[in-house]
Design a protein around this motif. Sequence first.
Motif, PDB file in Angstrom:
ATOM      1  N   ILE A 250       6.790  -4.550   0.659  1.00 47.07           N
ATOM      2  CA  ILE A 250       5.519  -4.542   1.379  1.00 47.07           C
ATOM      3  C   ILE A 250       5.744  -4.582   2.884  1.00 47.07           C
TER       4      ILE A 250
ATOM      5  N   LEU B 176       6.400   0.328  -0.088  1.00 46.73           N
ATOM      6  CA  LEU B 176       4.993  -0.058  -0.143  1.00 46.73           C
ATOM      7  C   LEU B 176       4.431  -0.381   1.236  1.00 46.73           C
ATOM      8  N   SER B 177       5.245  -0.207   2.289  1.00 46.16           N
ATOM      9  CA  SER B 177       4.789  -0.512   3.644  1.00 46.16           C
ATOM     10  C   SER B 177       3.945   0.620   4.222  1.00 46.16           C
ATOM     11  N   ASN B 178       4.202   1.851   3.771  1.00 49.02           N
ATOM     12  CA  ASN B 178       3.415   3.013   4.187  1.00 49.02           C
ATOM     13  C   ASN B 178       2.392   3.303   3.093  1.00 49.02           C
ATOM     14  N   LEU B 179       1.125   3.029   3.389  1.00 48.94           N
ATOM     15  CA  LEU B 179       0.085   3.103   2.352  1.00 48.94           C
ATOM     16  C   LEU B 179      -0.016   4.485   1.729  1.00 48.94           C
ATOM     17  N   ARG B 180       0.069   5.526   2.531  1.00 46.55           N
ATOM     18  CA  ARG B 180      -0.084   6.880   1.981  1.00 46.55           C
ATOM     19  C   ARG B 180       1.054   7.218   1.026  1.00 46.55           C
ATOM     20  N   LYS B 181       2.299   6.852   1.407  1.00 45.94           N
ATOM     21  CA  LYS B 181       3.438   7.097   0.518  1.00 45.94           C
ATOM     22  C   LYS B 181       3.388   6.209  -0.717  1.00 45.94           C
ATOM     23  N   ALA B 182       2.822   5.020  -0.548  1.00 44.17           N
ATOM     24  CA  ALA B 182       2.805   4.054  -1.650  1.00 44.17           C
ATOM     25  C   ALA B 182       1.694   4.313  -2.651  1.00 44.17           C
ATOM     26  N   LEU B 183       0.679   5.099  -2.268  1.00 45.08           N
ATOM     27  CA  LEU B 183      -0.492   5.286  -3.123  1.00 45.08           C
ATOM     28  C   LEU B 183      -0.149   5.896  -4.484  1.00 45.08           C
TER      29      LEU B 183
ATOM     30  N   ILE C 203       1.653   3.398  -6.745  1.00 50.84           N
ATOM     31  CA  ILE C 203       0.678   2.341  -7.043  1.00 50.84           C
ATOM     32  C   ILE C 203      -0.300   2.816  -8.101  1.00 50.84           C
TER      33      ILE C 203
ATOM     34  N   ALA D  40      -2.922  11.327  -2.494  1.00 50.49           N
ATOM     35  CA  ALA D  40      -1.513  11.092  -2.166  1.00 50.49           C
ATOM     36  C   ALA D  40      -0.718  12.358  -2.428  1.00 50.49           C
TER      37      ALA D  40
END
Length: 450
Positions: A95, A100-107, A110, A375
């Motif tokens: 996070i 998971l720190s980059n929301l767009r990459k993590a979407l 997730i 994403a």
Amino acid sequence: MAESKKYPIDNVVAPIQKFIQQEKSGGLVLGISVIFALILANSPLSHSYHHFFEYQLGFVLDDSVFMKFSLHHWINDGLMAVFFFVVGLELKREIVAGELSNLRKALLPIAAAIGGMIAPAIIYFSLNSSGEVRHGWGIPMATDIAFALGVLFLLGNKIPLSLKVFLTALAIVDDLGAVLVIAFFYTSNISILSLLIGIAILLIMYLGNRIGIRSILFYAILGIAGVWTAFLLSGVHATIAAVLAAFTIPADVKIAEDNYIGKIQKYLNKFKDADSDNTTPTLTNEQLHILDEVKKDTNKAIPPLQQLEHSMHPFVSFFIIPIFALANAGISVLDIEPEKIFSNNVALGVALGLLAGKVVGIVGFSWLCVKMRIAPIPRGMNIRNLFGLAFLGSIGFTMSLFITSLAFQHEEYMIQAKIGIFIASIIGGIIGYIILNRQAKTSKRYKQNI
């Protein structure tokens, strides 16, 4: 430049260290532990094997027994708390500065993880909607990160790095989901006083982080003697305490990277100049002082969170998880009556939840995210290898077995759930490996023909 001096013991230690450092080693050791547990449970030692883990252990204070539990209970609530502590460290690292720190990459991972938890639970509950068996809906929701990544790393460099990153992020989010499920749905008989004490100690650990306390001993004493004990006595599962405690560990550094490099270079020059006679094996007092300073600054340059994760990961992978498997994977197959396995839908619900639910949920939610342009799809990923990853996600061994021990009190239901986990994990692992291996060969031939 003179090489480091080697001793005979290095010939033994070096191969072990190399094995431990390999990503697939944890899954391999876990697999061996499962096989060993099954052998013991179906051998003449079966009775001794099961009886051993029922041995009672506790503490005696003023002639009164305190926290007396079976060895099996200590493993599941004690040793597994250490496992969940490392899971918490990994979650915080991801996070703060990971996938998971980059929301767009993590979407995308997730969404895949959420789908991979919802669909299995629905499938299981649709087959087991009443009685005690309904409590097992959380069993097929979990992915075993060690086994899944172990199978993936068997394929080596044939698999794009993006797939490994995607599966790792998915499994970490999946672990977080499992922790939340345990916290909200598999916790009962709560002692408010003990829980408040645990929360108060967590606040002290958090404040320690904020004011700059970086001593691992400080967090260890408060985390184990305080938070873990309080949560264990509160009725809230102790593994939740471990994850919460992990989130209080500092994740920053006291010395920036550029500053650290400059200091180390100065120390190296001083160290070289301080050596008046390099023919002796011992160091001068000045050199010892310089090395002490190097150690201090090196510790300041490493976040306590990563220091703990790095040092504890081998212990968890090669000690705690194998012991957990030995204590929980042993099923006496010879004593199982086939009609009892299918006397209800527990085994079927777990197996279908993992195999069908994980694949439908992971692929379905990922496809929707990409189609709705929420994403982007990672480079190197396509629908075929996404199916392969989804089947690896159906390997639900460690976490699924753990939730089984929380969901059921009835021994027959526990055995049925374990059989479902074994069947789904084996089939899912094999199918996932075959799909990804074939896709890798197809991609290689395609590149060669261009």
